[in-house]
Write a protein that holds these residues in place. Structure first.
Motif, PDB file in Angstrom:
ATOM      1  N   THR A  67     -31.899 129.970 -60.880  1.00 36.53           N
ATOM      2  CA  THR A  67     -32.524 129.344 -59.724  1.00 36.53           C
ATOM      3  C   THR A  67     -31.738 128.107 -59.315  1.00 36.53           C
ATOM      4  N   VAL A  68     -31.604 127.925 -58.017  1.00 34.15           N
ATOM      5  CA  VAL A  68     -30.956 126.728 -57.480  1.00 34.15           C
ATOM      6  C   VAL A  68     -31.752 126.275 -56.260  1.00 34.15           C
ATOM      7  N   SER A  69     -31.848 124.970 -56.069  1.00 33.90           N
ATOM      8  CA  SER A  69     -32.573 124.419 -54.924  1.00 33.90           C
ATOM      9  C   SER A  69     -31.775 124.630 -53.639  1.00 33.90           C
ATOM     10  N   LEU A  70     -32.496 124.898 -52.566  1.00 38.72           N
ATOM     11  CA  LEU A  70     -31.869 125.028 -51.261  1.00 38.72           C
ATOM     12  C   LEU A  70     -31.498 123.640 -50.735  1.00 38.72           C
ATOM     13  N   PRO A  71     -30.533 123.544 -49.819  1.00 38.56           N
ATOM     14  CA  PRO A  71     -30.177 122.241 -49.254  1.00 38.56           C
ATOM     15  C   PRO A  71     -31.400 121.578 -48.601  1.00 38.56           C
ATOM     16  N   ALA A  72     -31.418 120.265 -48.589  1.00 36.26           N
ATOM     17  CA  ALA A  72     -32.549 119.512 -48.040  1.00 36.26           C
ATOM     18  C   ALA A  72     -32.795 119.831 -46.567  1.00 36.26           C
ATOM     19  N   GLY A 127     -40.098 129.608 -51.805  1.00 37.85           N
ATOM     20  CA  GLY A 127     -40.283 128.173 -51.596  1.00 37.85           C
ATOM     21  C   GLY A 127     -38.973 127.526 -51.215  1.00 37.85           C
ATOM     22  N   ASN A 128     -38.594 126.499 -51.949  1.00 35.82           N
ATOM     23  CA  ASN A 128     -37.341 125.774 -51.691  1.00 35.82           C
ATOM     24  C   ASN A 128     -36.243 126.164 -52.663  1.00 35.82           C
ATOM     25  N   SER A 129     -36.376 127.360 -53.252  1.00 37.79           N
ATOM     26  CA  SER A 129     -35.412 127.791 -54.268  1.00 37.79           C
ATOM     27  C   SER A 129     -34.786 129.132 -53.917  1.00 37.79           C
ATOM     28  N   LEU A 130     -33.543 129.265 -54.305  1.00 34.05           N
ATOM     29  CA  LEU A 130     -32.821 130.524 -54.226  1.00 34.05           C
ATOM     30  C   LEU A 130     -32.817 131.097 -55.641  1.00 34.05           C
ATOM     31  N   ILE A 131     -33.316 132.314 -55.775  1.00 29.09           N
ATOM     32  CA  ILE A 131     -33.406 132.962 -57.082  1.00 29.09           C
ATOM     33  C   ILE A 131     -32.437 134.126 -57.103  1.00 29.09           C
ATOM     34  N   ILE A 132     -31.673 134.223 -58.169  1.00 24.99           N
ATOM     35  CA  ILE A 132     -30.684 135.281 -58.334  1.00 24.99           C
ATOM     36  C   ILE A 132     -31.115 136.172 -59.497  1.00 24.99           C
ATOM     37  N   GLU A 133     -31.056 137.470 -59.286  1.00 21.65           N
ATOM     38  CA  GLU A 133     -31.361 138.454 -60.330  1.00 21.65           C
ATOM     39  C   GLU A 133     -30.207 139.436 -60.450  1.00 21.65           C
TER      40      GLU A 133
END
Length: 189
Positions: A67-72, A127-133
């Motif tokens: 998981t990584v946060s999306l840009p503001a 939400g505000n996260s990019l999830i990679i699987e």
């Protein structure tokens, strides 16, 4: 060519259009709020009409987890590239279907001799996260293509980009909001 107005110019134009030049029935602070709401409505219309309007990119790196946060300033997703093979050879990352979130994945080819290859990982925005699987393959760099959110106009000198006269929409819409508060007739606008 851009058509810009400052927040101060917009407030003046709205007061003129609503015939409230010498009135403080709608305060500057409240009017600034109306202008910002109208400006965001205009931005939505422009982005809906041209999905790549204001397109920008950001490089995101996952070192642990998936998981990584999306840009503001993230507003609307356009695409994700896997940079495993370097920035000169990005590979498109596809979105995973929710029902397939726990499946293993493998590279996909489009049936044309591998001309187009897709990454072995999949993404999903929650939400505000990019999830990679799958999570065990997520640690790598990605290029996120997105439309940034329009910034609020706060200071009198802040510029609104009207794209060839489209700030007229903001002026009229904010004037209508002022007239509604005053319980005046909005039909002329």
């Amino acid at each position: 060519m851009a058509d810009t107005l400052t927040l101060l110019q917009l407030r003046t134009a709205v007061r003129q259009r609503a015939d409230m030049v010498n009135s403080q029935f709608v305060s500057d602070s409240e009017l600034t709020g109306y202008i910002n709401y109208s400006y965001k409505e205009l931005y939505d219309l422009i982005v809906d009409a041209n999905e790549d309007y204001n397109l920008t990119s950001s490089t995101l790196t996952i070192t642990t987890g998936n998981t990584v946060s999306l840009p503001a300033d993230f507003y609307k997703f356009r695409g994700l590239d896997d940079l495993s093979y370097g920035t000169s050879t990005p590979i498109t990352v596809l979105k995973f279907n929710w029902n397939e979130r726990n499946y293993g994945s493998s590279p996909i080819q489009d049936g044309r001799s591998g001309i187009y290859q897709y990454s072995s990982v999949r993404y999903r925005i929650i939400g505000n996260s990019l999830i990679i699987e799958p999570a065990e393959s997520a640690a790598r760099s990605y290029k996120l293509w997105y439309i940034p959110a329009v910034a609020n106009l706060v200071n009198d000198a802040d510029l609104a980009d009207g794209v060839q006269g489209w700030l007229e929409y903001v002026i009229v819409d904010a004037a209508i909001k002022c007239l509604i508060k005053e319980e005046s007739d909005i039909k002329p606008l």
